[in-house]
Design an enzyme around this catalytic site. Sequence first.
Site: not given
Ligand code: IPM
Ligand code: MN
Length: 356
Positions: A137, A190, A222, A246, A250
């Site tokens: 990042y 990893k 993984d 990240d 999700d």
């Molecule tokens: C998150 C989002 C951000 C990230 C994006 C918007 C840059 O996906 O906060 O998880 O990748 O960190």
């Molecule tokens: Mn994200």
Amino acid sequence: MKDYRIAVVGGDGIGPEVVREGLRALEALASFHGFKCRFQHYPFGANHYLKTRELMPPAAVAEMREMDAIFLGAIGDPRVEVGLLERAIVGGLRFELDLYVNLRPIRLYAEHLCPLKNKRPQDINLLVVRENTEDLYTGMGGFFKKGTPDEVSIQEMICTRKGTERVIRYAFEKARARGKARPRLTLVDKANAIRAHDLWTRTFEEVGREYQDVEKDHAYVDACAMWMIRSPEWFDVVVTTNMFGDIITDLGAMLQGGMGIAASGNIHPGRVSMFEPIHGSAPKYAGKNTANPLAAISAAQMMLDYLGEKESAKTLEKAIETLLVTRKIPSVGAESGLSTSAIGDLVIQEVQKPAA
Ligand code: IPM
Ligand code: MN
């Protein structure tokens, strides 16, 4: 009376409307528990950028640095170059304010929300500590011979000893603070394929010596994705890199029922920190009063906890839990049948009920 100054960036898409409900919940709790919140609104996001070409001005960052917390909605808009707003505003604040922890609790409030069979709330209650200022990042890299058949594109995955150590230490402290009889911290990396992650392996081991009471565990990312589906109950606290964090959060959000409930804190302990839902700006739903604001309200709950308003934070979390368990809020998606503001109303009613 405690008086908190909070910077508010509603941002793009559904950001402003879910943030509005988060702020209403905060105000309800403030009057109930006897503290004050003063909100300072900032216009940053796509509309502001398209009008003024301004992204995240240093003067605003300097103001925010002096505040108690930042409350962010969502950033991203299809009218603007991919990633420009996200990197400048979300990334900008994370990096400028050195918010090195991205704290992402994954908690299932009501069994029926979980897409996995036979998983109960007590099975899904983990805390992901995502590194937030390094890795892929930092933006180090670029293009060579762009647009030609010989194009080269590079993005560096940066890990520093300092950055790795401080986030690992934070995760060990969190593991302890959760108060389990035998806390467990899982390092997710990893290191088999990415040898640079040996820095994480070594740092984890060294820092871990100071935490004999915490069980040390390890998974490659993984395998971690696989285990999170197969046996989410195994996990207590997880510490991982920015990119992996990240992705697995999700996945974690789905274990909780969806993006509509998942919240996060971008934290530098002892300094101004930023709280946001982990979902995006969902432009399709913007301005329709249909987006589910629970993720933003949960982010407000994390903010209260960070500010030290523990009672308020507990009350708010309990309210969210009760509303989901009783199905007064039947789902955490946009298809709940309830409007954004109606969900906000339910939360406010619930927090104002005297404790049973
Ligand atoms: C998150 C989002 C951000 C990230 C994006 C918007 C840059 O996906 O906060 O998880 O990748 O960190
Ligand atoms: Mn994200």
